[in-house]
Motif scaffolding. Structure first.
Motif, PDB file in Angstrom:
ATOM      1  N   TRP A 182      29.476-100.080  70.652  1.00  0.00           N
ATOM      2  CA  TRP A 182      30.936 -99.987  70.795  1.00  0.00           C
ATOM      3  C   TRP A 182      31.322 -99.627  72.227  1.00  0.00           C
ATOM      4  O   TRP A 182      32.223-100.238  72.816  1.00  0.00           O
ATOM      5  CB  TRP A 182      31.476 -98.943  69.822  1.00  0.00           C
ATOM      6  N   VAL A 183      30.647 -98.652  72.804  1.00  0.00           N
ATOM      7  CA  VAL A 183      30.951 -98.244  74.178  1.00  0.00           C
ATOM      8  C   VAL A 183      30.646 -99.380  75.151  1.00  0.00           C
ATOM      9  O   VAL A 183      31.430 -99.655  76.074  1.00  0.00           O
ATOM     10  CB  VAL A 183      30.157 -96.978  74.547  1.00  0.00           C
ATOM     11  N   VAL A 210      34.134 -94.807  77.676  1.00  0.00           N
ATOM     12  CA  VAL A 210      34.651 -96.117  78.086  1.00  0.00           C
ATOM     13  C   VAL A 210      35.448 -95.988  79.383  1.00  0.00           C
ATOM     14  O   VAL A 210      35.280 -96.781  80.323  1.00  0.00           O
ATOM     15  CB  VAL A 210      35.509 -96.725  76.965  1.00  0.00           C
ATOM     16  N   VAL A 211      36.333 -94.973  79.455  1.00  0.00           N
ATOM     17  CA  VAL A 211      37.150 -94.787  80.657  1.00  0.00           C
ATOM     18  C   VAL A 211      36.268 -94.460  81.856  1.00  0.00           C
ATOM     19  O   VAL A 211      36.438 -95.029  82.953  1.00  0.00           O
ATOM     20  CB  VAL A 211      38.194 -93.673  80.419  1.00  0.00           C
ATOM     21  N   LEU A 244      40.271 -86.093  75.106  1.00  0.00           N
ATOM     22  CA  LEU A 244      39.276 -87.147  74.919  1.00  0.00           C
ATOM     23  C   LEU A 244      37.846 -86.622  74.843  1.00  0.00           C
ATOM     24  O   LEU A 244      36.903 -87.415  74.736  1.00  0.00           O
ATOM     25  CB  LEU A 244      39.372 -88.166  76.063  1.00  0.00           C
ATOM     26  N   THR A 293      37.121-104.027  79.176  1.00  0.00           N
ATOM     27  CA  THR A 293      38.083-103.424  80.092  1.00  0.00           C
ATOM     28  C   THR A 293      37.706-103.687  81.553  1.00  0.00           C
ATOM     29  O   THR A 293      38.578-104.005  82.384  1.00  0.00           O
ATOM     30  CB  THR A 293      38.175-101.913  79.845  1.00  0.00           C
ATOM     31  N   SER A 311      28.764 -88.764  67.438  1.00  0.00           N
ATOM     32  CA  SER A 311      29.280 -89.545  68.569  1.00  0.00           C
ATOM     33  C   SER A 311      28.228 -89.788  69.644  1.00  0.00           C
ATOM     34  O   SER A 311      28.559 -90.335  70.703  1.00  0.00           O
ATOM     35  CB  SER A 311      30.487 -88.837  69.197  1.00  0.00           C
ATOM     36  N   TRP A 368      36.058 -92.860  73.694  1.00  0.00           N
ATOM     37  CA  TRP A 368      36.951 -93.419  74.710  1.00  0.00           C
ATOM     38  C   TRP A 368      36.734 -92.769  76.068  1.00  0.00           C
ATOM     39  O   TRP A 368      36.977 -93.388  77.104  1.00  0.00           O
ATOM     40  CB  TRP A 368      38.407 -93.266  74.287  1.00  0.00           C
ATOM     41  N   SER A 369      36.303 -91.519  76.078  1.00  0.00           N
ATOM     42  CA  SER A 369      36.011 -90.876  77.361  1.00  0.00           C
ATOM     43  C   SER A 369      34.881 -91.607  78.072  1.00  0.00           C
ATOM     44  O   SER A 369      34.912 -91.784  79.306  1.00  0.00           O
ATOM     45  CB  SER A 369      35.649 -89.411  77.147  1.00  0.00           C
ATOM     46  N   ALA A 407      33.318-102.290  74.680  1.00  0.00           N
ATOM     47  CA  ALA A 407      34.630-101.871  75.174  1.00  0.00           C
ATOM     48  C   ALA A 407      34.623-101.761  76.697  1.00  0.00           C
ATOM     49  O   ALA A 407      35.587-102.186  77.365  1.00  0.00           O
ATOM     50  CB  ALA A 407      35.021-100.538  74.547  1.00  0.00           C
ATOM     51  N   SER A 408      33.560-101.224  77.288  1.00  0.00           N
ATOM     52  CA  SER A 408      33.469-101.128  78.742  1.00  0.00           C
ATOM     53  C   SER A 408      33.395-102.514  79.373  1.00  0.00           C
ATOM     54  O   SER A 408      34.006-102.768  80.424  1.00  0.00           O
ATOM     55  CB  SER A 408      32.246-100.307  79.147  1.00  0.00           C
ATOM     56  N   SER A 428      35.129 -87.857  72.242  1.00  0.00           N
ATOM     57  CA  SER A 428      35.627 -89.177  71.875  1.00  0.00           C
ATOM     58  C   SER A 428      34.888 -90.227  72.683  1.00  0.00           C
ATOM     59  O   SER A 428      34.617 -90.044  73.883  1.00  0.00           O
ATOM     60  CB  SER A 428      37.137 -89.281  72.141  1.00  0.00           C
TER      61      SER A 428
END
Length: 315
Positions: free
Chosen positions: A114-115, A181-182, A173, A122, A261, A178-179, A118-119, A176
């Motif tokens: 998933w990471v 990914v960002v 985050l 983006t 996670s 999402w951290s 998503a990375s 998470s």
């Protein structure tokens, strides 16, 4: 006898060479072959071309140096505990069952997928938009901006851990995915922007101008002309973004504290005990982590080669 007579005699053909009914023999040419009636004396290597062993010996040594660690990883993952055999026989899959079910690698694996995806998405989308703008829209300070992007590659990620942790804690985050990914997108973007802008510059502007003359808008021309020619470059940039997110250990260790996670690199670190190491489980986890990367590069290898010359035009 005069000197002129001696020189004339030395330059004259011999009686054997000029005998009636016999062709004069030709001197061997530079290629090592005899003349029309001569016999073949062999071929010479053109110029300074290397011999075959000079190519295959270094390649073989490099391949051996590269594959031996992977071979030992497979041996430890497939042979039973306590075995000292150099071959994985008898083959057992108990280590894979241990890491997949008992240690939670099924969850770690899909978190990493998933990471990584998503990375990839983006990073590629933002780099595509920014790289096209850098290549097609001249503005003051563009070269300085590109130089600043390049300089960011010299900053180690460890120096940004505390600022990023404070930002993610403020945004809620922490723990998470999402951290991750960002953080991965931020660190992958500079190089991706530079690569995409270089790919776009290799695409002639005249192709887009011809599409504008035919009535296309800038976006339509980009979608019909530029985007198909950028496909190899986008695949190269996206693959690097995915591999970077898949293999990153530092961000996953610092920004995620809950086991559900964890990603695969963090999960691998927990197979190391305080007083002992389960080498079979560790090797099986390494195989699980390496197989997707190997499969991806095997599929996109040709696109990576083409991506280095994406948009090139024959002259």
């Amino acid at each position: 006898m005069s000197t002129q007579h001696l020189h004339g005699a030395s330059l004259a053909p011999s009686a054997v060479d000029t005998a009636p009914g016999k062709e004069p023999s030709a001197a061997p040419g530079p290629t090592g072959r005899a003349g029309a009636g001569g016999r073949r004396t062999g071929r010479r290597r053109p110029g300074n071309a290397p011999r075959r062993w000079e190519i295959y010996l270094p390649l073989g040594l490099y391949l051996l140096f590269t594959l031996v660690p992977f071979y030992w990883m497979l041996v430890f993952a497939l042979r039973p505990n306590g075995s000292t055999s150099l071959l994985p026989w008898p083959i057992t899959f108990e280590h894979f069952e241990t890491v997949w079910y008992d240690l939670g690698y099924s969850t770690f694996f899909w978190n990493s997928v998933w990471v990584g995806v998503a990375s990839l998405f983006t990073t590629t989308v933002i780099a595509l938009a920014g790289g096209y703008a850098l290549a097609r829209y001249p503005f003051r300070g563009r070269n300085i901006f590109l130089l600043a992007l390049l300089c960011t590659q010299f900053i180690p990620g460890a120096m940004m851990l505390i600022p990023l942790f404070e930002i993610f804690r403020t945004l809620g985050l922490i723990n998470s995915l999402w951290s991750l990914v960002v953080a991965e997108t931020v660190f992958q973007l500079p190089l991706s922007l530079i690569l995409i802008s270089g790919f776009v510059r290799n695409i002639p502007m005249e192709l887009e101008e011809a599409a504008w003359v035919d009535g296309c808008s800038r976006f339509q021309a980009f979608r019909a002309i530029v985007l198909p020619m950028l496909t190899p470059g986008l695949i190269a940039v996206g693959s690097f973004a995915f591999i970077g997110a898949w293999n990153n250990f530092l961000f996953a260790l610092m920004f995620v504290n809950e086991q559900e996670s964890y990603t695969i690199p963090v999960g691998l670190s927990y197979t190391l005990g305080e007083y002992s190491v389960d080498f079979g489980a560790l090797a099986a986890g390494g195989v699980v982590a390496a197989l997707p990367v190997v499969a991806i590069f095997a599929v996109i290898q040709r696109y990576l080669v083409r991506g280095m010359s994406a948009g090139a035009v024959k002259g």
